[in-house]
Design an enzyme around this catalytic site. Structure first.
Site, short mmCIF file in Angstrom:
data_model
loop_
_atom_site.label_atom_id
_atom_site.label_comp_id
_atom_site.label_asym_id
_atom_site.label_seq_id
_atom_site.Cartn_x
_atom_site.Cartn_y
_atom_site.Cartn_z
N ARG A 16 0.85 -1.21 0.00
CA ARG A 16 0.00 0.00 0.00
C ARG A 16 0.87 1.25 0.00
O ARG A 16 0.59 2.24 -0.66
CB ARG A 16 -0.96 0.01 1.20
CG ARG A 16 -1.66 1.37 1.38
CD ARG A 16 -2.99 1.30 2.12
NE ARG A 16 -2.92 0.57 3.36
CZ ARG A 16 -2.31 1.01 4.48
NH1 ARG A 16 -1.72 2.19 4.50
NH2 ARG A 16 -2.28 0.26 5.56
N TYR B 213 -15.86 16.06 -16.94
CA TYR B 213 -16.32 14.68 -16.89
C TYR B 213 -17.42 14.53 -15.83
O TYR B 213 -17.29 15.07 -14.73
CB TYR B 213 -15.12 13.80 -16.56
CG TYR B 213 -15.47 12.35 -16.40
CD1 TYR B 213 -15.93 11.61 -17.48
CD2 TYR B 213 -15.36 11.73 -15.17
CE1 TYR B 213 -16.28 10.27 -17.32
CE2 TYR B 213 -15.69 10.40 -15.00
CZ TYR B 213 -16.16 9.68 -16.08
OH TYR B 213 -16.49 8.37 -15.93
N ASP C 9 -7.09 18.20 -15.59
CA ASP C 9 -7.42 16.83 -15.96
C ASP C 9 -7.06 16.70 -17.45
O ASP C 9 -7.77 17.21 -18.32
CB ASP C 9 -8.90 16.55 -15.72
CG ASP C 9 -9.29 15.11 -16.06
OD1 ASP C 9 -8.60 14.49 -16.91
OD2 ASP C 9 -10.28 14.61 -15.52
N LYS D 73 -7.89 5.55 -20.05
CA LYS D 73 -8.07 6.02 -21.43
C LYS D 73 -6.75 5.89 -22.20
O LYS D 73 -6.21 4.82 -22.29
CB LYS D 73 -8.61 7.44 -21.42
CG LYS D 73 -9.69 7.71 -20.35
CD LYS D 73 -11.06 7.14 -20.70
CE LYS D 73 -12.02 7.14 -19.52
NZ LYS D 73 -12.34 8.44 -18.95
C1 LIG Z 1 -12.87 8.75 -17.57
C2 LIG Z 1 -12.51 10.06 -17.04
C3 LIG Z 1 -12.29 10.26 -15.68
C4 LIG Z 1 -12.50 9.17 -14.66
O1 LIG Z 1 -11.57 8.16 -14.80
P1 LIG Z 1 -11.87 6.61 -14.43
O2 LIG Z 1 -10.60 5.94 -14.78
O3 LIG Z 1 -13.05 6.20 -15.23
O4 LIG Z 1 -12.17 6.60 -12.97
C5 LIG Z 1 -11.88 11.52 -15.26
N1 LIG Z 1 -11.72 12.53 -16.13
C6 LIG Z 1 -11.93 12.37 -17.44
C7 LIG Z 1 -11.72 13.52 -18.36
C8 LIG Z 1 -12.34 11.15 -17.94
O5 LIG Z 1 -12.56 11.02 -19.25
#
Ligand SMILES: *Cc1c(COP(=O)(O)O)cnc(C)c1O
Length: 393
Positions: free
Chosen positions: A46, A98, A170, A195
């Protein structure tokens, strides 16, 4: 070095006398210590794991960060960053984010006593008016998802710093292959590594890249305290995914530009992609990013047409997410962004007819043929296929 070199040239197994070319998966929870008072580099996974250390070092390098941390999902990374704001602090969110980010901050962070403001961050005066000494974080995406609006990251960094606020970007949509917000002045970058960073739609992961050592220490503390770090096997999968990041993004970016240009010639379609000549914010985008990204958005003007388009494509599969190897298509209003209340979605820059395409690595002409056959019914005619030479690049 440049990205295409960096993603494959790195120390895969620091300290390993056997010099394996692929990083070993240290699938262990605990590490035996020298003695009760002398400790090795690792004690409990962890708190730290050698496989995770390698992927974190690699992500820090790609984003030009002091340090990076990987978590069990993009949301786990955002939740970790949210701990930087305490009760009584204020957080400013860009007003196109998001859906899960919106949900986390409005339902959980706000309930912990943090004030959450929603501001159109493309309006710098509005941002300046909202910032105050209590503002701990300013969180934006650029381009925003799904409306593809462009935030001026350099200007937002300057504004944030003038009030002692951390700018968090982000950067999921761009990835470090196309944009490095820390180089533009941001303090933290968050990625849903689910992604483009991993790219194969085969794991959930998130990353936080931090510019300064003090903030990095706070993120390290929160990660260990919350116990949401990425496990060894997922760390390895993520590391493997990043090795092809440059290749994948180059191909996907090129195909997205090509498809956006072809779609823009279809009468009645509104097409959004930063590469298109009429795209609002195009110059700003290309002053801070090296490509438009693999997401193309369309509005047909009619939710029924949009639903039909999504239903009729075959290569573009109906699924959420983007940045993966295979192309996908979705209606953000009903899918990825459904967690935003209807009244809020209604006043946002996207409606129920917005279609989001994620362009994969397939042959671009096959992708075009798929879209063309799906649009045939409501455009009244077969769209010219690429081979007919009617579509100019
Ligand atoms: C998918 C996404 C998230 C969340 O990520 P997860 O891996 O699904 O928890 C946050 N910000 C953006 C822009 C995203 O496309």
């Amino acid at each position: 070095m440049r990205l295409a070199t960096e993603v494959v040239q790195f120390e895969a197994a620091p300290g390993d006398a056997l010099h394996p070319s692929s990083t070993p998966i240290y699938q262990t929870a605990t590490f035996e210590q020298e003695s009760p008072t002398e400790f090795g580099d690792y004690d409990y996974s962890r708190s730290g794991n050698p496989t995770r250390t390698v992927v974190e070092a690699q992500l820090a390098r790609l984003d030009r960060a002091h340090a990076a941390f990987v978590h069990s999902s993009g949301m786990a990374s955002l939740a970790t960053v949210a701990t930087l704001a305490k009760a009584g602090d204020e957080v400013i969110l860009g007003d196109d984010l998001y859906g899960g980010t919106y949900r986390y901050f409005t339902r959980i962070v706000e309930a912990q006593g943090v004030e959450v403001l929603h501001v159109d961050t493309t309006d710098l005066d509005a941002v300046a008016d909202s910032l105050c000494p209590r503002t701990r974080l300013l969180l934006v995406e650029s381009p925003t998802n799904p409306a593809l609006r462009i935030n001026d990251l350099r200007a937002l960094a300057e504004l944030s710093h003038s009030s002692g606020t951390l700018l968090v970007v982000d950067n999921t949509l761009m990835s470090p292959a196309l944009c490095r917000p820390l180089e533009l002045g941001a303090d933290l970058v968050v990625h849903s590594a689910t992604k483009a960073l991993s790219g194969h739609s085969d794991l959930m992961a998130g990353a936080v890249c931090v510019a300064d050592p003090r903030t990095a220490e706070a993120v390290a503390f929160a990660t260990n305290a919350m116990g949401n770090a990425l496990g060894p096997f997922e760390s390895w999968l993520l590391l493997r995914g990043t090795k092809t990041l440059a290749l994948r993004v180059e191909r996907q970016n090129r195909s997205a530009e090509e498809l956006a240009a072809r779609l823009a010639s279809v009468p009645g379609l509104g097409v959004l992609h930063p590469s298109l000549p009429g795209f609002s914010g195009r110059a700003l985008h290309f002053s801070q990013a090296a490509g438009g990204g693999n997401v193309v958005c369309l509005s047909t003007g009619d939710p029924a047409h949009s639903a039909e388009l999504v239903a009729r494509t075959r290569l573009f599969r109906t699924q959420v997410s983007f940045g993966g190897l295979t192309s996908s298509i979705s209606l953000p209003y009903h899918m990825s962004h459904a967690s935003i209340p209807e009244s809020v979605r209604a006043e946002r820059a996207f409606g129920p007819d917005l279609v989001r395409l994620s362009v994969g690595i397939e042959d671009v002409d096959d992708l075009w043929d798929d879209l063309a056959q799906a649009m045939e019914r409501w455009t009244g005619s077969r769209q010219p296929a690429a081979e007919e030479g009617l579509v100019q690049r």
